[in-house]
Design a protein around this motif. Structure first.
Motif, PDB file in Angstrom:
ATOM      1  N   GLY A  74      51.052 -36.727 -14.496  1.00  0.00           N
ATOM      2  CA  GLY A  74      51.826 -37.082 -13.299  1.00  0.00           C
ATOM      3  C   GLY A  74      50.981 -37.766 -12.240  1.00  0.00           C
ATOM      4  O   GLY A  74      51.083 -37.476 -11.054  1.00  0.00           O
ATOM      5  N   ASN A  75      50.113 -38.673 -12.690  1.00  0.00           N
ATOM      6  CA  ASN A  75      49.198 -39.416 -11.798  1.00  0.00           C
ATOM      7  C   ASN A  75      48.283 -38.493 -11.002  1.00  0.00           C
ATOM      8  O   ASN A  75      48.098 -38.675  -9.797  1.00  0.00           O
ATOM      9  N   SER A  95      45.690 -39.983 -16.632  1.00  0.00           N
ATOM     10  CA  SER A  95      46.334 -39.725 -15.347  1.00  0.00           C
ATOM     11  C   SER A  95      47.854 -39.757 -15.466  1.00  0.00           C
ATOM     12  O   SER A  95      48.569 -38.919 -14.901  1.00  0.00           O
ATOM     13  N   LYS A  96      48.349 -40.702 -16.221  1.00  0.00           N
ATOM     14  CA  LYS A  96      49.796 -40.814 -16.413  1.00  0.00           C
ATOM     15  C   LYS A  96      50.350 -39.539 -17.057  1.00  0.00           C
ATOM     16  O   LYS A  96      51.419 -39.057 -16.690  1.00  0.00           O
ATOM     17  N   GLU A 150      43.363 -43.990 -16.941  1.00  0.00           N
ATOM     18  CA  GLU A 150      44.718 -44.198 -16.390  1.00  0.00           C
ATOM     19  C   GLU A 150      45.771 -43.575 -17.295  1.00  0.00           C
ATOM     20  O   GLU A 150      46.757 -43.016 -16.823  1.00  0.00           O
ATOM     21  N   LYS A 151      45.516 -43.646 -18.593  1.00  0.00           N
ATOM     22  CA  LYS A 151      46.425 -43.010 -19.558  1.00  0.00           C
ATOM     23  C   LYS A 151      46.423 -41.486 -19.349  1.00  0.00           C
ATOM     24  O   LYS A 151      47.474 -40.834 -19.342  1.00  0.00           O
TER      25      LYS A 151
END
Ligand SMILES: [Zn+2]
Length: 458
Positions: A90-91, A86-87, A83-84
């Protein structure tokens, strides 16, 4: 493969001028793939393996409530890490748990939730086409049912998960035509459950899987046989596909294809990438599903007919696999951090990354490849045109051929954006043939051997 590397070098000298005019007729050296190779960090891989080891045990039946020990903590950390990543893009990743409750199995008698972590980087033009990189979350010691003792699993298989995370970190900075999936699979040691769950779900969802690169132990360079070597790796690839029907087998007897399953041609593709983009790495393609009578998480994908291989170190050390941590007669047993070479794990991770990128930037592998030419001086290949909306970057197709006892493709001819081509005065009996698709900037798909034996699917 060394001899092909030399062949490649020979070709370079006469190719420079041709390349300026028509980049797709010959091998195009891709600056982006060299860059991806250079971006893979051994330090990140070391940090992530150490983190996975810190959970004490990652046994499938181990505890799930603690935030610091057991497989629950480990999978939550992997998900948070993805998730990090991905963030930071920009997802660009869809990150999720995939689970199924398993029970009544020899190594999972009582109900246990087997939970994998999956991240999908959707392709821009052909999101339904997938290439997958995987490692395994779980670990074990001498007794496969021992879920309480420390089981660091540093090489088996924190190395595969750490490599997968690092590939995600680097590749998520780019956009690809096809989708790339990063998977930390669960329940491997208890019976290949995570891979089975993922493969079945993918089939239900209609994923067009073109490659599974399963990484299982990518960090050991000291063999039990005394060999110390950080310049080779193995790619295990099955022969005839598991889903072959008796009728297809009958046909194959007359056409060949025993050594040209899509998994084998995927392995040849990765071998070819190693020769061109990974310094000091030569891969052995091994004509076997896996190590002798042993298993890995590419198999459940092969079971359903998907192309998939196992990528791993060449030199295994059995004192460091599936062992209780102990010292006996002066021999230290256990899969601990000090048995992992992080630079080597980074090298194999880079091999995965450039192979995934090459395939995801290339058009889809040709479908419905057919061949004819019996009792004629020439050989004709035909295939289905790739969908132009899914593959807007398609330039055309390249026919490859090789002597039947040669391990790698030897000869090639770019034939343009056609769906049939005749190689004049090339006699069908004397070679094996295949077709690859080529993008406008020179990215190529794996080579597809004709008929059901070699098909990469629609
Ligand atoms: Zn294992």
């Amino acid at each position: 493969m060394r001899n092909i590397f030399l062949l490649g070098c020979f070709a370079f000298s006469s190719m420079a001028i041709a390349n300026q005019n028509n980049p797709k007729t010959e091998f195009t050296d891709q600056a982006a793939l060299h860059k991806i190779q250079s971006q893979i960090s051994a330090n990140n891989i070391e940090r992530d393996i150490a983190k996975l080891v810190s959970f004490g045990t990652r046994h499938t039946l181990s505890e799930t409530e603690s935030d610091t020990r057991g497989i629950g903590a480990a999978r939550r950390w992997i998900k948070a890490e993805l998730e990090k990543i991905s963030k930071a893009c920009g997802n660009c990743l869809e990150v999720y748990f995939q689970s199924e409750t398993i029970s009544g199995e020899r190594r999972i008698p009582d109900p246990v939730e087997v939970v994998s972590v999956i991240a999908v980087q959707k392709g821009t033009t052909d999101p339904g086409r997938y290439v997958i990189m995987s490692g395994d979350i779980d670990s074990r010691v001498s007794d496969v049912m021992n879920y309480t003792d420390d089981s660091p699993g540093a090489n088996d298989n924190a190395s595969g998960v750490a490599g997968t995370l690092e590939a995600a970190r680097v590749l998520s900075k780019y956009k690809f035509n096809g989708s790339i999936v990063y998977a930390a699979l669960a329940g491997e040691e208890q019976g290949l459950f995570g891979g089975r769950i993922m493969a079945e779900q993918a089939q239900k969802d209609g994923w067009r899987i073109k490659a599974v690169l399963n990484n299982d132990m990518i960090g050991n360079i000291e063999g039990i046989n005394g060999v110390i070597n950080n310049t080779t790796a193995r790619i295990f690839a099955e022969g005839t596909r598991q889903t072959e029907t008796p009728e297809e087998a009958r046909l194959r007897r007359f056409t060949g294809g025993e050594v040209d399953s899509p998994s084998r041609n995927l392995a040849r593709y990765i071998d070819w990438m190693a020769d061109r983009y990974i310094p000091n790495l030569d891969t052995m393609v091994i004509y076997r599903l896996d190590r002798f009578r042993r298993g890995g998480h590419h198999r459940p994908f092969n079971d359903l007919g998907y192309p998939g291989v196992r990528i791993m170190e060449t030199n295994e050390h059995y004192d460091r696999q599936h062992q209780d941590l102990r010292t006996e007669n002066g021999i230290v047993y256990g899969d601990t951090l000090d048995g992992v070479n992080f630079e080597y794990a980074a090298k194999l991770t880079a091999l995965n990354a450039v192979s995934l990128a090459g395939m995801a930037w290339a058009p889809t592998p040709p479908a419905k490849v057919e061949i004819k030419g019996a009792v004629q001086p020439s050989t004709t290949l035909s295939w289905q045109a790739a969908d132009k909306i899914q593959n807007p970057n398609l330039a055309g197709y390249k026919i490859y051929w090789r002597y039947t006892d040669a391990p790698q493709w030897q000869f090639s001819r770019y034939v343009g954006d056609v769906t049939e081509f005749t190689l004049k005065n090339v006699v069908i009996d004397n070679y094996f043939f295949g077709v690859a698709s080529v993008s406008k900037d020179g990215y190529e798909s794996p080579v597809v051997f004709p008929g059901a034996a070699g098909a990469f699917g629609e």
